[in-house]
Design a protein around this motif. Structure first.
Motif, mmCIF file in Angstrom:
data_model
loop_
_atom_site.group_PDB
_atom_site.id
_atom_site.type_symbol
_atom_site.label_atom_id
_atom_site.label_comp_id
_atom_site.label_asym_id
_atom_site.label_seq_id
_atom_site.Cartn_x
_atom_site.Cartn_y
_atom_site.Cartn_z
ATOM 1 N N SER A 185 -15.231 -5.449 1.474
ATOM 2 C CA SER A 185 -14.150 -5.832 0.563
ATOM 3 C C SER A 185 -14.268 -5.024 -0.714
ATOM 4 N N LYS A 235 -8.222 -3.694 -2.197
ATOM 5 C CA LYS A 235 -7.193 -4.000 -3.184
ATOM 6 C C LYS A 235 -7.125 -2.847 -4.187
ATOM 7 N N THR A 276 -12.427 -3.838 -4.697
ATOM 8 C CA THR A 276 -11.569 -4.197 -5.822
ATOM 9 C C THR A 276 -10.653 -3.042 -6.190
ATOM 10 N N PRO A 277 -9.705 -3.281 -7.114
ATOM 11 C CA PRO A 277 -8.746 -2.227 -7.489
ATOM 12 C C PRO A 277 -9.360 -1.001 -8.161
ATOM 13 N N TYR A 325 0.849 -1.201 0.000
ATOM 14 C CA TYR A 325 0.000 0.000 0.000
ATOM 15 C C TYR A 325 0.879 1.244 0.000
ATOM 16 N N LYS A 368 -4.006 -4.256 0.244
ATOM 17 C CA LYS A 368 -3.230 -5.060 -0.695
ATOM 18 C C LYS A 368 -3.186 -4.418 -2.076
ATOM 19 N N SER A 369 -2.324 -5.001 -2.936
ATOM 20 C CA SER A 369 -2.289 -4.699 -4.382
ATOM 21 C C SER A 369 -2.164 -3.219 -4.698
ATOM 22 N N ASN A 416 -11.118 -4.964 3.613
ATOM 23 C CA ASN A 416 -10.106 -5.623 2.779
ATOM 24 C C ASN A 416 -10.116 -4.944 1.428
#
Length: 315
Positions: free
Chosen positions: A238, A258, A240-241, A132, A274-275, A256
């Motif tokens: 959660s 990404k 997504t990118p 991150y 993440k990511s 969570n």
């Protein structure tokens, strides 16, 4: 001859008088010097006493703050032989009076309480930051808190513009406002909102989604962007990118994320980043204020600090 003797006797009388006057003047001067020396000694002692009384008062502030942060606020009120300290928990004013002999000095400070929304990431049990980028103003970094705030779900239900019951999917832009969803929510690509999502279950974002928090009417405060208020461990968020969120994010479970960009703060039991997710406040403190719809920070025993510029010293 007699006249000469009389002159000598006369002069002897004058000399005696002058000697007596001289001794009288010297006595007065000596007494004045002794009195001045005595006063200087007293002033010196009093000055030392004032310094020591002030040191005791300042020590009382430091001890009182330590007691407040390591126990109940009531421990901020105490006294011993050299100091007397009181803490007004309503006004959050800590006052200490140091005393030495007949001299006393008083110091008072205003305290402020740190809180989870004052940090770009706040967590309770887990922080996983494997990949991150973090950009935040000084003093607003990542911090562990115990406990986290509790959302007032009845409040959010009462002010919601839209109420939805059951598991829901959004895949188009939404009308601005506060959405209360009793169930799980999935926001798919193409959905967006200027407002607040309040969900009793979990939220899952997929594809291109954007959410921007709204400012409260006639206030400098902002509503949070996302609230997951269920106390179950599965009440999670959660993303997504391609998710973009501007505003506070809260979950009693975990978040969570990404990738893409989040404008914090993020407050959750567990935080997983993440990511290449980017968390930034863009150099702005607008979202760091304690939002409405949560139990007041006064009920939590979070750490307190001396408010800058509030230190006042007096006799």
């Amino acid at each position: 001859m007699n006249a000469f003797r009389n002159i000598i006797k006369s002069e002897e009388g004058s000399i005696l008088g002058m000697v007596l006057i001289f001794f009288l003047v010297m006595t007065i001067i000596g007494t004045a010097f002794l009195s001045l020396a005595s006063q200087e000694g007293k002033l010196s002692i009093r000055s030392v006493q004032r310094t020591q009384a002030l040191a005791s008062a300042e020590s009382g502030i430091n001890i009182g703050l330590w007691k407040i942060n390591h126990g109940p606020d009531s421990q901020g009120t105490f006294s011993n032989g050299s100091m007397s300290v009181t803490y007004d928990s309503v006004a959050q004013i800590l006052t200490s009076t140091g005393t030495l002999a007949t001299v006393s000095k008083t110091v008072s400070v205003e305290l402020w309480q740190d809180h989870p929304f004052n940090h770009i990431v706040s967590y309770n049990t887990l922080l996983d930051t494997s990949n991150y980028t973090l950009n935040n103003l000084k003093g607003h970094g990542i911090k562990h808190f115990d406990p986290l705030p509790e959302p007032d779900m009845a409040y959010w239900y009462s002010i919601a513009d839209f109420r939805v019951f059951g598991d829901t999917i959004f895949d188009t832009p939404l009308i601005d406002g506060i959405y209360y969803i009793e169930g799980n929510l999935r926001m798919k690509s193409g959905s967006s909102l200027i407002g607040t999502l309040v969900v009793t279950g979990g939220i899952k974002f997929t594809g291109t989604v954007s959410i921007q928090a709204q400012q409260m009417p006639d206030s400098s405060l902002y509503y949070p962007a996302i609230i997951v208020g269920d106390t179950a461990e599965t009440a999670d968020i959660s993303g997504t990118p391609l998710l973009k969120v501007k505003g506070a994010i809260f979950s009693t479970g975990y978040v969570n994320f990404k990738g893409d960009t989040l404008t914090g703060p993020i407050v959750a039991n567990k935080v997983i980043l993440k990511s290449g997710v980017v968390i930034t406040d863009y150099g702005n403190e607008v979202y760091y204020k304690y939002p409405p719809g949560f139990l007041g920070p006064d009920i939590y025993d979070w750490e307190k600090y001396i408010k800058k510029g509030s230190w006042v010293s007096s006799n």
